[in-house]
Design a protein around this motif. Structure first.
Motif, PDB file in Angstrom:
ATOM      1  N   GLU A 263       0.844  -1.187   0.000  1.00 51.21           N
ATOM      2  CA  GLU A 263       0.000   0.000   0.000  1.00 51.21           C
ATOM      3  C   GLU A 263       0.886   1.247   0.000  1.00 51.21           C
ATOM      4  OE1 GLU A 263      -3.587   2.132   2.629  1.00 51.21           O
ATOM      5  OE2 GLU A 263      -2.686   0.238   3.300  1.00 51.21           O
ATOM      6  N   ILE A 264       0.542   2.218  -0.846  1.00 51.51           N
ATOM      7  CA  ILE A 264       1.301   3.471  -0.933  1.00 51.51           C
ATOM      8  C   ILE A 264       0.330   4.635  -0.739  1.00 51.51           C
ATOM      9  CG2 ILE A 264       2.710   4.960  -2.410  1.00 51.51           C
ATOM     10  CD1 ILE A 264       3.685   2.447  -3.843  1.00 51.51           C
ATOM     11  N   ILE A 265       0.712   5.569   0.143  1.00 49.25           N
ATOM     12  CA  ILE A 265      -0.093   6.778   0.366  1.00 49.25           C
ATOM     13  C   ILE A 265       0.786   7.979   0.041  1.00 49.25           C
ATOM     14  CG2 ILE A 265      -1.384   8.149   2.041  1.00 49.25           C
ATOM     15  CD1 ILE A 265      -1.890   5.545   3.596  1.00 49.25           C
ATOM     16  N   VAL A 266       0.346   8.777  -0.925  1.00 51.39           N
ATOM     17  CA  VAL A 266       1.105   9.953  -1.354  1.00 51.39           C
ATOM     18  C   VAL A 266       0.294  11.206  -1.085  1.00 51.39           C
ATOM     19  CG1 VAL A 266       2.222  11.134  -3.290  1.00 51.39           C
ATOM     20  CG2 VAL A 266       2.273   8.633  -3.168  1.00 51.39           C
ATOM     21  N   ARG A 267       0.894  12.148  -0.359  1.00 52.19           N
ATOM     22  CA  ARG A 267       0.288  13.475  -0.212  1.00 52.19           C
ATOM     23  C   ARG A 267       1.081  14.415  -1.114  1.00 52.19           C
ATOM     24  NH1 ARG A 267       0.249  17.288   5.201  1.00 52.19           N
ATOM     25  NH2 ARG A 267       1.815  18.528   4.128  1.00 52.19           N
ATOM     26  N   ASP A 268       0.482  14.800  -2.227  1.00 55.07           N
ATOM     27  CA  ASP A 268       1.181  15.716  -3.132  1.00 55.07           C
ATOM     28  C   ASP A 268       0.719  17.144  -2.874  1.00 55.07           C
ATOM     29  OD1 ASP A 268      -1.244  16.065  -4.436  1.00 55.07           O
ATOM     30  OD2 ASP A 268      -0.637  15.084  -6.297  1.00 55.07           O
ATOM     31  N   GLY A 269       1.082  18.063  -3.761  1.00 56.80           N
ATOM     32  CA  GLY A 269       0.736  19.461  -3.556  1.00 56.80           C
ATOM     33  C   GLY A 269      -0.726  19.755  -3.728  1.00 56.80           C
ATOM     34  N   SER A 270      -1.520  18.743  -4.086  1.00 58.57           N
ATOM     35  CA  SER A 270      -2.932  18.967  -4.369  1.00 58.57           C
ATOM     36  C   SER A 270      -3.873  18.155  -3.481  1.00 58.57           C
ATOM     37  CB  SER A 270      -3.212  18.644  -5.839  1.00 58.57           C
ATOM     38  OG  SER A 270      -4.578  18.703  -6.132  1.00 58.57           O
ATOM     39  N   ARG A 271      -3.510  16.895  -3.197  1.00 61.41           N
ATOM     40  CA  ARG A 271      -4.444  16.006  -2.517  1.00 61.41           C
ATOM     41  C   ARG A 271      -3.729  14.756  -2.041  1.00 61.41           C
ATOM     42  NH1 ARG A 271      -8.845  13.786  -6.102  1.00 61.41           N
ATOM     43  NH2 ARG A 271      -8.944  12.269  -4.418  1.00 61.41           N
ATOM     44  N   PHE A 272      -4.496  13.794  -1.503  1.00 59.49           N
ATOM     45  CA  PHE A 272      -3.969  12.489  -1.116  1.00 59.49           C
ATOM     46  C   PHE A 272      -4.300  11.462  -2.189  1.00 59.49           C
ATOM     47  CE2 PHE A 272      -3.703  14.279   3.112  1.00 59.49           C
ATOM     48  CZ  PHE A 272      -2.605  13.619   3.660  1.00 59.49           C
ATOM     49  N   HIS A 273      -3.366  10.518  -2.358  1.00 56.63           N
ATOM     50  CA  HIS A 273      -3.581   9.373  -3.236  1.00 56.63           C
ATOM     51  C   HIS A 273      -3.349   8.112  -2.403  1.00 56.63           C
ATOM     52  CE1 HIS A 273      -3.471  11.821  -6.982  1.00 56.63           C
ATOM     53  NE2 HIS A 273      -2.645  12.568  -6.271  1.00 56.63           N
ATOM     54  N   HIS A 274      -4.424   7.360  -2.143  1.00 54.45           N
ATOM     55  CA  HIS A 274      -4.309   6.078  -1.444  1.00 54.45           C
ATOM     56  C   HIS A 274      -4.314   4.980  -2.500  1.00 54.45           C
ATOM     57  CE1 HIS A 274      -5.249   7.469   2.761  1.00 54.45           C
ATOM     58  NE2 HIS A 274      -5.627   8.517   2.049  1.00 54.45           N
ATOM     59  N   MET A 275      -3.183   4.321  -2.652  1.00 57.88           N
ATOM     60  CA  MET A 275      -3.045   3.320  -3.715  1.00 57.88           C
ATOM     61  C   MET A 275      -2.937   1.923  -3.116  1.00 57.88           C
ATOM     62  SD  MET A 275      -0.343   5.382  -6.106  1.00 57.88           S
ATOM     63  CE  MET A 275      -0.527   7.158  -6.322  1.00 57.88           C
ATOM     64  N   LYS A 276      -3.753   1.033  -3.679  1.00 56.19           N
ATOM     65  CA  LYS A 276      -3.780  -0.343  -3.182  1.00 56.19           C
ATOM     66  C   LYS A 276      -4.339  -1.245  -4.272  1.00 56.19           C
ATOM     67  CE  LYS A 276      -5.077  -2.811   1.051  1.00 56.19           C
ATOM     68  NZ  LYS A 276      -5.814  -2.706   2.339  1.00 56.19           N
ATOM     69  N   GLU A 277      -3.705  -2.387  -4.466  1.00 57.89           N
ATOM     70  CA  GLU A 277      -4.160  -3.392  -5.438  1.00 57.89           C
ATOM     71  C   GLU A 277      -4.345  -2.807  -6.830  1.00 57.89           C
ATOM     72  OE1 GLU A 277      -7.672  -5.006  -3.710  1.00 57.89           O
ATOM     73  OE2 GLU A 277      -6.591  -6.052  -2.102  1.00 57.89           O
ATOM     74  N   GLY A 278      -3.449  -1.878  -7.186  1.00 55.18           N
ATOM     75  CA  GLY A 278      -3.472  -1.313  -8.537  1.00 55.18           C
ATOM     76  C   GLY A 278      -4.480  -0.212  -8.756  1.00 55.18           C
ATOM     77  N   LYS A 279      -5.139   0.242  -7.694  1.00 55.38           N
ATOM     78  CA  LYS A 279      -6.146   1.305  -7.825  1.00 55.38           C
ATOM     79  C   LYS A 279      -5.791   2.465  -6.899  1.00 55.38           C
ATOM     80  CE  LYS A 279      -9.783  -2.047  -8.892  1.00 55.38           C
ATOM     81  NZ  LYS A 279     -11.056  -2.646  -8.432  1.00 55.38           N
ATOM     82  N   CYS A 280      -6.313   3.640  -7.243  1.00 55.24           N
ATOM     83  CA  CYS A 280      -6.062   4.831  -6.433  1.00 55.24           C
ATOM     84  C   CYS A 280      -7.382   5.433  -5.980  1.00 55.24           C
ATOM     85  CB  CYS A 280      -5.252   5.865  -7.224  1.00 55.24           C
ATOM     86  SG  CYS A 280      -4.855   7.352  -6.263  1.00 55.24           S
TER      87      CYS A 280
END
Length: 565
Positions: free
Chosen positions: A542-559
């Protein structure tokens, strides 16, 4: 009655007198100066003055100025007058009067006068005196001077520590603020609410979960009740550190919630792309009989934008002024322009900007430019991009967006012209970086970074990840590279983006089963977004990215963004 009398007299007055009277009548009276605070009006009538009189007067004036944000030379002059009266009455040597004077000058922002009072009688000081000077320096934006004074203090209490923590947060030195808070705890100083709220704010701004959890743990160990302020700060921290479920847990468990807690939760859900949840919570907020503020509407409009709820966004935008008397500000227009732009209604977004009753911020046109890039509107994008460069010639993001629109259309000559113009004006692209928290330390990565102590391991891990992804069918998308070079060179440029290095390091230091958390200063590029999703699918991470715009919770190939960003 006066108006009636005037009307009765009008026919009898000569024309010149009548004109003069009417001129005098319509001229507004000169503005009256606001009356001085009540304690100051009562003080002259006080026949017998003692140190307590001056202490209470100065404390009252400080509170009045602090509430009205009314510091400045005039206020400092007032303090000098009271100071002179205290000297005349023989009260200026009293410790409590001196502390009140020090605090008053600090509130006024007159650090020179504050320091003179502090230095006059070195033996006439206690911890309150030192704290007043600390607070004065922090108010004046002099955090380093405050820290030097803090290090000299013979005795410190929880107010001393929390003031320094707050000073570093105010100056944007968030990591230093968190280090001071940790030092405070390790030295056995009992934390107060101000220190906790400030430390939670620092962790939230940095997006560093481990630091935020440490503060929460301290609150639990100290047996501190979850007050309205602490609860709202904790909700905000967990939401901004990528744990929106924990934020909701804290929110639901708060014994009492004010509008700030509701705003933090609504905005947090919106940032995580949970638009429907944010809208439902907003409706629940209204059902509680609470009055939404401008921040509440920023949250719900942002939620509509992130989730593509165009009809709902339009309705809430209309209700703002019509029902709740909240006049739209720049942030609200920004949310609406973003909502319309993401939905492909770019022309409607432009019409909204052009019809604004206030002068539009260049950021709004930048949002339109992003929408033009997203929807492939090259001609309109070029027009808006050139307009933006005229408005903000020093802003690098405008050039980069315009160049990316040309690059997407494979107009490489135009890309070179934009880059040449950017260079001639001394503007360079902001460096992208990614942060990752691991084992109590914060690791920062730049594109192509080789400075990390574990660089060899990181690049070996990244090579392994790339091979596995290639075997699974991943093909890099190089459309975001703004150079007319071969595809092989473009692939190499993308392969060393900062978030990929952070992900590789996450594989090394993060236990399997725990998410890899990354904070970026810029918006994630399209290919890195696909790369990260593919990593979660191939490696079951599982990857969680907080970029300059929002959060992206990525899991099992989906965001969680559903590729709607």
């Amino acid at each position: 009655r006066r108006r009636l009398l005037l009307l009765l007299l009008l026919p009898a007055l000569p024309v010149p007198r009548l004109q003069l009277l009417l001129r005098l009548r319509v001229q507004p009276p000169p503005p009256r100066a606001p009356p001085p605070p009540l304690p100051l009006r009562l003080f002259p009538g006080l026949r017998r003055r003692n140190p307590h009189s001056f202490t209470f007067l100065l404390s009252s004036l400080s509170t009045h100025l602090d509430a009205d944000r009314a510091g400045g030379p005039a206020s400092s002059s007032l303090g000098s007058h009271v100071h002179a009266l205290a000297v005349k009455a023989g009260a200026a040597g009293d410790l409590y009067v001196r502390n009140a004077l020090t605090h008053f000058y600090g509130v006024c922002g007159d650090v020179g006068a504050m320091r003179r009072v502090f230095d006059e009688l070195p033996r006439m000081r206690d911890v309150v005196t030192w704290n007043a000077v600390l607070a004065g320096y922090v108010r004046a934006g002099m955090a380093r001077v405050a820290r030097a004074l803090f290090d000299e203090m013979p005795v410190r209490d929880e107010v001393s520590w929390s003031t320094v923590v707050g000073g570093y947060v105010k100056e944007g030195e968030l990591d230093v603020a968190l280090a001071v808070f940790r030092d405070m705890v390790e030295k056995g100083v009992r934390v107060n609410e101000a220190a906790v709220v400030t430390a939670l704010s620092a962790a939230a701004q940095l997006g560093l979960l481990e630091h935020g959890r440490f503060v929460h743990q301290v609150v639990h160990q100290e047996g501190m009740p979850i007050s309205v302020n602490v609860g709202a700060a904790m909700v905000d921290m967990y939401a901004k550190c990528g744990c929106v479920a924990l934020a909701r847990e804290v929110f639901d468990g708060m014994p009492r919630r004010d509008v700030f807690a509701w705003n933090a939760m609504i905005c947090g859900l919106a940032a995580h792309g949970l638009g429907q949840d944010a809208v439902e919570l907003f409706e629940l907020f209204l059902g509680e009989g609470l009055s939404p503020t401008n921040i509440t509407f920023v949250g719900v409009l942002n939620a509509c934008s992130r989730f593509g709820l165009v009809a709902e966004g339009r309705r809430y935008f209309e209700l703002m002024a019509e029902k709740y008397c909240v006049e739209p500000e720049m942030e609200h227009y920004g949310c609406m322009v973003d909502l319309l732009g993401r939905a492909g209604l770019v022309q409607e977004a432009i019409e909204l900007i052009e019809g604004m009753p206030i002068a539009p911020d260049p950021v709004l046109w930048g949002t339109v430019l992003s929408a033009c890039k997203k929807h492939g509107l090259v001609d309109l994008g070029v027009k808006v991009g050139n307009k933006l460069i005229e408005l903000e010639p020093a802003h690098d993001g405008n050039y980069v967006l315009l160049a990316s629109i040309y690059a997407k259309a494979k107009k490489w000559d135009e890309v070179r012209e934009v880059r040449k113009l950017m260079s001639s004006r001394g503007t360079s692209k902001s460096a992208g970086w990614s942060l990752m928290e691991a084992q109590g330390n914060v690791h920062k990565f730049l594109v192509g970074d080789m400075d990390h102590k574990d660089s060899v391991q990181i690049y070996n891990m990244l090579d392994m990840i790339n091979r596995r992804l290639a075997d699974a069918g991943y093909v890099p998308d190089v459309s975001s590279v703004l150079h007319d070079i071969g595809d092989e060179e473009k692939v190499h440029a993308i392969k060393v983006h900062s978030e990929r290095l952070a992900i590789a390091y996450g594989f090394i230091v993060t236990e399997v089963g725990n998410p890899i958390r990354i904070v970026k200063n810029l918006q994630v590029c399209g290919d890195c977004h696909e790369f990260s999703k593919m990593v979660t699918k191939v490696f079951n991470r599982e990857i969680i990215v907080r970029d300059g715009s929002r959060f992206h919770h990525m899991k099992e190939g989906k965001c969680s963004c559903l590729d709607y960003w």
